[in-house]
Write an enzyme that holds these catalytic residues in place. Structure first.
Site, PDB file in Angstrom:
ATOM      1  N   ILE A 193      -2.922   4.608 -19.190  1.00  0.00           N
ATOM      2  CA  ILE A 193      -2.824   3.347 -18.433  1.00  0.00           C
ATOM      3  C   ILE A 193      -2.302   2.218 -19.323  1.00  0.00           C
ATOM      4  CG2 ILE A 193      -5.201   2.624 -18.930  1.00  0.00           C
ATOM      5  CD1 ILE A 193      -3.496   2.217 -15.508  1.00  0.00           C
TER       6      ILE A 193
ATOM      7  N   TYR B   4     -21.177   9.547 -13.000  1.00  0.00           N
ATOM      8  CA  TYR B   4     -20.250  10.433 -13.721  1.00  0.00           C
ATOM      9  C   TYR B   4     -20.562  11.894 -13.401  1.00  0.00           C
ATOM     10  CZ  TYR B   4     -18.321  12.789 -17.904  1.00  0.00           C
ATOM     11  OH  TYR B   4     -17.651  13.628 -18.768  1.00  0.00           O
TER      12      TYR B   4
HETATM   13  C1  VAH Z   1     -20.622  11.361 -22.023  1.00  0.00           C
HETATM   14  N1  VAH Z   1     -19.263  12.337 -23.785  1.00  0.00           N
HETATM   15  O1  VAH Z   1     -21.457  11.107 -22.896  1.00  0.00           O
HETATM   16  C2  VAH Z   1     -19.539  12.389 -22.351  1.00  0.00           C
HETATM   17  C3  VAH Z   1     -19.991  13.801 -22.024  1.00  0.00           C
HETATM   18  C4  VAH Z   1     -21.855  15.465 -21.992  1.00  0.00           C
HETATM   19  C5  VAH Z   1     -21.463  14.049 -22.240  1.00  0.00           C
HETATM   20  O2  VAH Z   1     -19.602  14.185 -20.758  1.00  0.00           O
HETATM   21  O3  VAH Z   1     -20.622  10.816 -20.929  1.00  0.00           O
END
Ligand code: VAH
Length: 317
Positions: A36, A143
């Site tokens: 980006i 996430y």
């Molecule tokens: C995070 N580094 O901390 C990433 C990862 C398993 C953790 O997906 O969000």
């Protein structure tokens, strides 16, 4: 004929090193890096680079047409800690970028996709020790939700439209070339930098927080390996569990003290402790080891030696 590869999110922690490795394998001119912005000028100037918004379908499509792309590595995402601060932005980027790439692949111009998942797909109801490939996934972070749903869509597009998308549930990844951004496991990178710069580190996770981790070289090896395996050998089209080492902040501090005796660590858990506590402490990756002969090379001691050696060159040239 060599692949023509597009890396979306090439300036990130993994994307930076993945771009370099793929260019070694396929040739610089066959790997188009994109992000980006141009925050990583070394990468921008090292080969073909385009400014690309992973949320813009037409921009991705036009880039693939103009560069005759047949393989995409989609590395752009908002990670766990940032995702909790900006949930709708995380959903937008993480999900829509995946839909754009999957839908492009339906047109068959794109022959193969790599999409990273994460151990963040697991939640507090998942068995924590040697978490199996198939188990309860009730993630409590935005996430993790995007990665869990993303896995379902990858498997759907493979089954429904024969899209050859491949995925790995990365653990925390430690590297010295590009800083991570917005992750819960970022402490395991910061600690090495602070050990050299200040001889001390205040960990935002408690000393006994045991998490699955991996040195970047192993993560890149796994990514390259899974993309070169014959499609027929892959039995998982959601995302493969992957494991290397599991450790606590106390363990990593002790491995640093073995090389920097005066190093000290303190602990001040913040909001990321709750995220870490929802994740497994170790992963069973036997399916990846069986399907595509995965094995890791770096243990904690070897990773610490590699990190400190390279960061010493960076800070004390
Ligand atoms: C995070 N580094 O901390 C990433 C990862 C398993 C953790 O997906 O969000």
């Amino acid at each position: 004929m060599s692949s023509k590869i597009l890396i979306i999110g090439a300036c990130g922690q993994i994307g930076t090193e993945l771009t370099t490795k793929l260019r070694e394998i396929h040739g610089v001119d066959n790997v188009v890096a994109s992000d980006i912005n141009t925050r990583n000028l070394e990468l921008v100037n090292a080969g073909p680079f385009v400014i690309l918004d992973a949320k813009n379908f037409n921009a991705i499509k036009d880039c693939c047409i103009s560069h005759k792309i047949d393989t995409i590595y989609l590395m752009a995402a908002l990670l766990s800690a940032t995702g909790e601060k900006y949930p709708m932005e995380a959903w937008d980027l993480n999900m829509n970028s995946l839909f754009h790439v999957l839908n492009l692949a339906k047109t068959k111009q794109i022959k193969k996709i790599f999409w990273p998942s994460s151990i963040a797909v697991f939640g507090p109801t998942t068995p924590r020790e040697h978490t199996p490939q198939h188990t309860i996934c009730e993630p409590t972070t935005v996430y993790g939700i995007t990665k869990q749903v993303g896995e379902r869509w990858c498997e759907y597009y493979y089954n429904k439209y024969d899209v050859d998308v491949r995925s790995i549930r990365y653990p925390g990844i430690i590297s010295h070339k590009a800083m991570p951004g917005g992750g819960t496991t970022d402490y395991a990178v910061e600690i090495y930098h602070e050990a050299i710069k200040k001889g001390k580190y205040e960990s935002f996770l408690s000393e006994k927080t045991h998490l699955p981790m991996m040195f970047m070289d192993d993560a890149i090896k796994a990514t390259i390996d899974i993309m070169s395996v014959p499609s027929k050998d892959l039995t998982i089209r959601s995302s493969y569990n992957l494991s290397a080492i599991s450790f606590t902040p106390e363990d990593i501090a002790n491995s640093i003290k073995a090389e920097i005796p005066h190093f000290t660590i303190t602990y001040k858990p913040d909001f990321r402790q709750e995220i870490a506590d929802s994740w497994p402490s170790s992963i069973d990756d036997s399916v990846a080891r069986k399907d595509w002969n995965w094995s890791h090379d770096f243990n904690l001691e070897r990773m610490t030696s590699e990190m400190l050696t390279n960061l010493n060159k960076k800070y004390k040239p």
